[in-house]
Design a protein around this motif. Structure first.
Motif, PDB file in Angstrom:
ATOM      1  N   VAL A 137      -6.200   8.629  -0.622  1.00 56.91           N
ATOM      2  CA  VAL A 137      -5.529   7.442  -1.165  1.00 56.91           C
ATOM      3  C   VAL A 137      -4.067   7.379  -0.727  1.00 56.91           C
ATOM      4  O   VAL A 137      -3.560   6.335  -0.343  1.00 56.91           O
ATOM      5  CB  VAL A 137      -5.625   7.433  -2.707  1.00 56.91           C
ATOM      6  N   LYS A 193       0.830  -1.221   0.000  1.00 55.51           N
ATOM      7  CA  LYS A 193       0.000   0.000   0.000  1.00 55.51           C
ATOM      8  C   LYS A 193       0.858   1.262   0.000  1.00 55.51           C
ATOM      9  O   LYS A 193       0.381   2.337  -0.355  1.00 55.51           O
ATOM     10  CB  LYS A 193      -0.969  -0.005   1.173  1.00 55.51           C
ATOM     11  N   THR A 225       3.182   6.525   2.036  1.00 56.39           N
ATOM     12  CA  THR A 225       3.200   6.330   0.585  1.00 56.39           C
ATOM     13  C   THR A 225       4.313   7.171  -0.024  1.00 56.39           C
ATOM     14  O   THR A 225       4.344   8.385   0.137  1.00 56.39           O
ATOM     15  CB  THR A 225       1.843   6.718  -0.042  1.00 56.39           C
ATOM     16  N   PRO A 277      -1.244   2.204  -3.459  1.00 57.81           N
ATOM     17  CA  PRO A 277      -2.406   2.372  -2.589  1.00 57.81           C
ATOM     18  C   PRO A 277      -3.724   1.970  -3.247  1.00 57.81           C
ATOM     19  O   PRO A 277      -4.687   1.675  -2.572  1.00 57.81           O
ATOM     20  CB  PRO A 277      -2.392   3.853  -2.230  1.00 57.81           C
ATOM     21  N   ILE A 278      -3.757   1.953  -4.569  1.00 54.11           N
ATOM     22  CA  ILE A 278      -4.910   1.445  -5.297  1.00 54.11           C
ATOM     23  C   ILE A 278      -4.477   0.139  -5.943  1.00 54.11           C
ATOM     24  O   ILE A 278      -3.541   0.115  -6.742  1.00 54.11           O
ATOM     25  CB  ILE A 278      -5.402   2.441  -6.364  1.00 54.11           C
ATOM     26  N   LEU A 316     -12.145  10.779  -7.347  1.00 51.08           N
ATOM     27  CA  LEU A 316     -11.038  10.274  -6.527  1.00 51.08           C
ATOM     28  C   LEU A 316     -10.459  11.387  -5.656  1.00 51.08           C
ATOM     29  O   LEU A 316     -10.064  12.444  -6.154  1.00 51.08           O
ATOM     30  CB  LEU A 316      -9.928   9.698  -7.411  1.00 51.08           C
TER      31      LEU A 316
END
Length: 185
Positions: free
Chosen positions: A160, A137, A165, A141-142, A155
């Motif tokens: 997200v 992730k 990240t 993350p998607i 989105l």
């Protein structure tokens, strides 16, 4: 071919006979990482912050890879799109050996035969020693199966991208659709 062979002249010529460019890239990445170490980061990765800390992991581990779980399992495969390695890492070396054996045994190969399948087998044979498994992730993350969300107008990118990240995988298939659907390109 010349530029790759300049850095890894030991690359078997059978690599160029593989049908899939991804399979050729998997073999080339293992040869480069075995010899030089460093980072292999696929071209569909976008950075959202500095990645220096991944190199810090190489002080303690000889290889950094990613997946859904931080603990090894037979249910997943190590990702090959983002790898950080020391030169002559034992897992990368074993991966490289497995690829050479595959090249010498002509057959119809799966897309992942030279990549995640053989890397995971190599890591498993060596009991995942000196391996840091990062959370997927933090770079994806998607999930790739939900990659259409990247193109959603609703989105919320802040929701997200998590605190840890550092990269986003744009997923080749979605990236190609986006780029080639643009008529002005």
């Amino acid at each position: 071919n010349y530029s790759v062979l300049k850095y890894v002249p030991e690359l078997p010529s059978k690599v160029w006979g593989l049908n899939e460019i991804a399979q050729r890239a998997d073999v080339i990445r293992s040869f480069l990482l075995k010899k030089y170490g460093g980072a292999w980061i696929d071209s569909d990765i976008m950075f959202v912050k500095k990645i220096d800390f991944f190199f810090d992991y190489l002080e303690k581990y000889s290889l950094v890879s990613f997946n859904e779980d931080a603990a090894p399992s037979d249910e997943w495969r190590l990702r090959v799109g983002v790898l950080f390695s020391r030169p002559n890492d034992p897992i990368i070396t074993r991966w490289n050996e497995k690829q050479i054996k595959l090249l010498n045994k002509p057959q119809i190969y799966k897309w992942t035969s030279f990549g995640s399948d053989s890397l995971h087998e190599a890591a498993k044979e060596l009991n995942f020693q000196d391996l840091k498994i990062g959370q997927i992730k933090d770079i994806e993350p998607i999930h790739w199966k939900q990659s259409k969300l990247f193109h959603s107008e609703t989105l919320n990118i802040d929701a997200v991208i998590g605190e840890n990240t550092s990269m986003l995988s744009l997923h080749n298939s979605q990236l190609y659709k986006k780029v080639f659907s643009n008529k002005s390109f």
